[in-house]
Design a protein around this motif. Structure first.
Motif, PDB file in Angstrom:
ATOM      1  N   VAL A 265     -41.880 -20.516  -2.537  1.00 40.42           N
ATOM      2  CA  VAL A 265     -41.529 -19.818  -1.291  1.00 40.42           C
ATOM      3  C   VAL A 265     -40.447 -20.596  -0.544  1.00 40.42           C
ATOM      4  O   VAL A 265     -39.482 -20.022  -0.042  1.00 40.42           O
ATOM      5  CB  VAL A 265     -42.778 -19.643  -0.395  1.00 40.42           C
ATOM      6  CG1 VAL A 265     -42.370 -19.148   0.998  1.00 40.42           C
ATOM      7  CG2 VAL A 265     -43.748 -18.651  -1.023  1.00 40.42           C
ATOM      8  N   TYR A 268     -37.185 -20.155  -2.227  1.00 42.44           N
ATOM      9  CA  TYR A 268     -36.640 -18.840  -1.875  1.00 42.44           C
ATOM     10  C   TYR A 268     -35.930 -18.901  -0.517  1.00 42.44           C
ATOM     11  O   TYR A 268     -34.809 -18.409  -0.360  1.00 42.44           O
ATOM     12  CB  TYR A 268     -37.767 -17.808  -1.849  1.00 42.44           C
ATOM     13  CG  TYR A 268     -37.392 -16.490  -1.204  1.00 42.44           C
ATOM     14  CD1 TYR A 268     -36.789 -15.480  -1.950  1.00 42.44           C
ATOM     15  CD2 TYR A 268     -37.624 -16.255   0.158  1.00 42.44           C
ATOM     16  CE1 TYR A 268     -36.433 -14.273  -1.351  1.00 42.44           C
ATOM     17  CE2 TYR A 268     -37.269 -15.055   0.761  1.00 42.44           C
ATOM     18  CZ  TYR A 268     -36.677 -14.070   0.000  1.00 42.44           C
ATOM     19  OH  TYR A 268     -36.312 -12.885   0.588  1.00 42.44           O
ATOM     20  N   TRP A 280     -38.390 -12.647  -3.849  1.00 35.12           N
ATOM     21  CA  TRP A 280     -39.565 -13.308  -3.275  1.00 35.12           C
ATOM     22  C   TRP A 280     -40.574 -13.603  -4.391  1.00 35.12           C
ATOM     23  O   TRP A 280     -40.906 -12.727  -5.177  1.00 35.12           O
ATOM     24  CB  TRP A 280     -40.208 -12.409  -2.220  1.00 35.12           C
ATOM     25  CG  TRP A 280     -41.404 -13.048  -1.571  1.00 35.12           C
ATOM     26  CD1 TRP A 280     -42.705 -12.920  -1.954  1.00 35.12           C
ATOM     27  CD2 TRP A 280     -41.409 -13.935  -0.447  1.00 35.12           C
ATOM     28  NE1 TRP A 280     -43.522 -13.673  -1.147  1.00 35.12           N
ATOM     29  CE2 TRP A 280     -42.756 -14.309  -0.211  1.00 35.12           C
ATOM     30  CE3 TRP A 280     -40.419 -14.455   0.380  1.00 35.12           C
ATOM     31  CZ2 TRP A 280     -43.127 -15.168   0.815  1.00 35.12           C
ATOM     32  CZ3 TRP A 280     -40.790 -15.317   1.408  1.00 35.12           C
ATOM     33  CH2 TRP A 280     -42.117 -15.656   1.614  1.00 35.12           C
ATOM     34  N   GLU A 328     -48.006 -15.056   2.952  1.00 32.41           N
ATOM     35  CA  GLU A 328     -46.778 -15.826   2.713  1.00 32.41           C
ATOM     36  C   GLU A 328     -47.066 -17.197   2.114  1.00 32.41           C
ATOM     37  O   GLU A 328     -46.434 -17.586   1.133  1.00 32.41           O
ATOM     38  CB  GLU A 328     -45.990 -15.988   4.016  1.00 32.41           C
ATOM     39  CG  GLU A 328     -44.685 -16.758   3.812  1.00 32.41           C
ATOM     40  CD  GLU A 328     -43.828 -16.806   5.061  1.00 32.41           C
ATOM     41  OE1 GLU A 328     -43.118 -17.798   5.243  1.00 32.41           O
ATOM     42  OE2 GLU A 328     -43.862 -15.840   5.845  1.00 32.41           O
TER      43      GLU A 328
END
Length: 423
Positions: A265, A268, A280, A328
């Motif tokens: 993450v 990204y 993602w 997330e």
């Protein structure tokens, strides 16, 4: 399919050109786009991963280099270039043992390789010194074992030994030795004792053993069991409860590969900041990992409004949920809270009035704030109007039930829950 394969090949070649010209950022971007296309041959993936690892080395991003070189080696084991690049990265990360293993594996697969020889020469004395340290550590652990697990030993000496085990378990050599000497089973015995200081030391040692080791974490979970950890979290003693919660957190992180997902993450986000196109990352778990997180979620959600859970235990449970609930960077528990009684539990806690005689839930002065933060996390993580409507519906039904009650206390509880939501 053919277009994608051709595009991936072109991106790889473009990346190679950028690398040779010294434009490392553009090279990384090309390799990343090629990997994001999907449907690549495994051998092509391996090449792109090890090429991107070389880029990360140039940028001094050694952890990322290890990650990409490892991905390449998982496809093509003993690939000389991937081994060499991971070896370089490990050395820069001061992970001498891992670097030495890769260097030795490289020499075995490619005996004529001269590039790795200087690394072996540098690492050899470091490894020899580590062997001496491990021997010394083993001796220290053995001594601490004798004191810690001897119930007839005086408490002060025994507690000092137990706390020293915590320190030794933070080192890989110590953690490995403790595990090999049936340490988990012995530490489990300490959890049955009544002395909270001894129990806390045992929990802290187990947490250190779990740190970064999936194998030891599995061993701990199998022998200690999730139910037992839950009972310890529910304990009235705040230090025991907090230490048990910390152990559960370490087990979750080690056994779900959550740190790897969080690194993806972050990668990204870094790429997006630089304006590079990327996808993602998808959080994927094995059946075994999913089963573990489901069991943990079920246990924690039930503990939220369990009257047998202490005030500090309840706060620790809610804090742990806050850390790992989101999609997330967490374990994707948000939707589960809507589909189960989890949200109702949080509302029940939010409406509890500590000073009131009808309150059956042990709560602290911080519980309301924790509940508020947790519900806010849930709402912010909702991804559709349908989910938001379901959240509102659950809250509305909860308030209707309390306001429709003839008891004055129920109305006060409803107002308390509303104020928590508005925080």
């Amino acid at each position: 399919m053919k277009v994608e394969m051709a595009s991936a090949q072109l991106l790889r070649e473009e990346g190679n050109k950028h690398f040779k010209s010294g434009d490392i950022d553009s090279a990384i971007s090309c390799y990343t786009q090629a990997l994001d296309l999907g449907d690549l041959k495994e051998t092509d993936k391996a090449i792109i991963y090890k090429n991107r690892a070389a880029c990360h080395l140039k940028k001094d991003k050694f952890s990322a280099a290890v990650q990409d070189a490892t991905a390449s080696l998982e496809i093509v084991p003993d690939d000389p270039k991937a081994l060499y690049r991971r070896c370089q990265a490990y050395e820069k990360l001061n992970k001498a043992e891992e670097a030495y293993k890769d260097a030795a594996a490289l020499m075995k697969s490619d005996p004529k390789n001269t590039a790795v020889q200087p690394i072996l020469k540098r690492l050899n004395p470091i490894i020899q010194e580590k062997v001496k340290e491990q021997s010394s550590t083993s001796s220290k652990v053995a001594q601490m074992f004798n004191f810690t697990f001897d119930p007839n030993c005086e408490k002060e000496k025994r507690l000092n030994a137990a706390n020293n085990l915590v320190v030794l378990a933070k080192e890989e050599a110590g953690a490995k030795f403790i595990s090999e000497q049936n340490g988990v089973a012995k530490l489990k015995q300490l959890l049955e004792e009544r002395d909270p200081d001894i129990i806390q030391a045992s929990l802290r040692t187990l947490a250190c053993l779990s740190q970064g080791s999936k194998e030891r974490s599995k061993q701990i979970l199998e022998q200690i069991e999730l139910k037992r950890i839950g009972f310890l979290i529910a304990e009235k003693n705040n230090r025991v409860s907090t230490s048990a919660t910390f152990l559960l957190e370490k087990l979750l992180v080690a056994l779900t590969d959550l740190e790897l997902y969080r690194a993806k993450v972050q990668h990204y986000k870094d790429e997006r900041k630089q304006g590079n196109p990327c996808i993602w990352p998808k959080f994927e778990m094995t059946e075994e990992q999913q089963s573990l997180t489901d069991h943990v979620f079920t246990m924690l959600s039930k503990m939220i409004e369990n009257a047998k859970v202490s005030a500090s235990g309840r706060d620790n449970v809610i804090e742990l949920i806050i850390k790992y609930i989101t999609r997330e960077t967490g374990l994707h528990w948000t939707r589960k809270f809507l589909d189960t009684e989890g949200l109702d539990g949080l509302l029940a806690v939010a409406s509890a009035i500590k000073q009131h005689e009808t309150c059956t839930l042990p709560i602290s002065d911080s519980t309301k704030m924790h509940s508020s933060v947790c519900m806010s996390k849930i709402y912010d993580d909702l991804r559709s109007d349908k989910e938001r409507d379901l959240f509102k519906e659950k809250c509305s039904n909860f308030f209707k039930e309390l306001f429709s009650d003839d008891l004055y206390e129920s109305k006060v509880e409803a107002i308390k829950a509303v104020s928590t939501l508005l925080q």
